[in-house]
Design an enzyme around this catalytic site. Structure first.
Site, PDB file in Angstrom:
ATOM      1  N   LYS A  78       0.983  -1.188  -0.408  1.00 16.96           N
ATOM      2  CA  LYS A  78       0.015   0.169   0.044  1.00 16.96           C
ATOM      3  C   LYS A  78       1.018   1.605  -0.189  1.00 16.96           C
ATOM      4  O   LYS A  78       2.145   1.253   0.866  1.00 16.96           O
ATOM      5  CB  LYS A  78      -0.731   0.274   1.335  1.00 16.96           C
ATOM      6  CG  LYS A  78      -2.033  -1.496   1.180  1.00 16.96           C
ATOM      7  CD  LYS A  78      -2.297  -1.519   2.170  1.00 16.96           C
ATOM      8  CE  LYS A  78      -3.585   0.128   2.386  1.00 16.96           C
ATOM      9  NZ  LYS A  78      -5.008   0.060   3.102  1.00 16.96           N
TER      10      LYS A  78
HETATM   11  O1  G3P Z   1      -6.940  -0.310   5.721  1.00 19.61           O
HETATM   12  C1  G3P Z   1      -7.726   1.127   5.379  1.00 19.61           C
HETATM   13  C2  G3P Z   1      -8.543   1.363   5.669  1.00 19.61           C
HETATM   14  O2  G3P Z   1      -9.760   0.317   5.384  1.00 19.61           O
HETATM   15  C3  G3P Z   1      -9.056   2.295   7.034  1.00 19.61           C
HETATM   16  O3  G3P Z   1     -10.568   1.772   7.663  1.00 19.61           O
HETATM   17  O4  G3P Z   1     -12.379   2.578   9.471  1.00 19.61           O
HETATM   18  O5  G3P Z   1      -9.772   3.485   9.583  1.00 19.61           O
HETATM   19  O6  G3P Z   1     -11.508   4.006   8.313  1.00 19.61           O
HETATM   20  P1  G3P Z   1     -10.659   3.026   8.396  1.00 19.61           P
END
Ligand code: G3P
Length: 222
Positions: free
Chosen positions: A85
């Site tokens: 990533k």
């Molecule tokens: O891994 C990236 C993403 O899915 C993070 O999610 O819930 O921290 O906004 P969140």
């Protein structure tokens, strides 16, 4: 059909989701790795041993293209299934381009607009990750972003796959599927929520009660 990845660095959650046949890939990010108190490379190896098929995403740390590229190469050396990533920045785009030329798969992360997604795809990202929940949090409808991606991707033959990320509800997953988005990466608790429906529980209780009644009527028990 849309693929599901799990968005976690917790090995117990990954094992459960894998055993239930829910997932065919894993995404992590620095916050998720930090939450587990894990070493990034060690955790990537553990995850690879549980999820024996499909991409495993770890994030390159750094801000310059050089730092991101060096971090990505280190992660990619672990296994050919590792996807790195890379944040959607100008330096990130340079890193994505270099890594593509080296055959290293990347996932452009922290994508919040169709314009960002287009650039990441042009630079050669294997995946782009629009963050739905974080957009909704600031009052911008994430579904509109997914619709834009679905429209654009339907007009071209693009290799880059879209991963709906920052998923906060089963509805997010279903919206992505209805638009033909390639992948959703889903936290464990949302995967579990997707298994549930009150009528399923009520139906099981009813079947069990009817079965026991029938046994009693025939003079048997259990
Ligand atoms: O891994 C990236 C993403 O899915 C993070 O999610 O819930 O921290 O906004 P969140």
């Amino acid at each position: 059909m849309m693929k599901l990845f799990i968005d976690t660095a917790n090995v117990a959650e990954i094992r459960e989701a894998w055993d239930m046949g829910m997932i065919c890939g894993v995404t992590t990010n620095p916050s998720l790795i930090a939450r587990e108190g894990a070493d990034l490379e060690e955790r990537m190896r553990e995850i690879l041993s549980i999820v024996t098929d499909g991409p495993i995403n770890g994030e390159a740390i750094g801000t310059s293209a050089e730092e991101l590229t060096a971090g990505a190469r280190k992660l990619a050396r672990i296994d050919s299934r590792i996807v790195v990533k890379v944040p959607m920045t100008q330096e990130g785009l340079k890193a994505i381009r270099t890594l593509k030329a080296e055959g290293i798969k990347t996932n452009a992360t922290l994508v919040f607009s169709a314009a960002q997604g287009l650039l990441a795809a042009r630079a050669g990202a294997s995946y782009i990750s629009p963050f739905l929940g974080r957009l909704d949090d600031i009052g911008q409808p994430s579904e509109a972003l997914l619709e834009a991606f679905a429209d654009i991707w339907s007009m071209y033959d693009l290799e880059t796959e879209i991963i709906a990320a920052s998923i906060r509800s089963p509805e997010h997953v279903v919206s992505a599927a209805r638009l033909g988005i390639h992948i959703a990466t889903v936290p464990y608790k949302i995967l579990l929520a997707m298994t549930e429906h009150p009528l399923t529980d009520a139906g099981i209780k009813r079947f069990e009660a009817d079965w026991q009644d029938a046994l009693k009527k025939r003079g048997q028990s259990t």
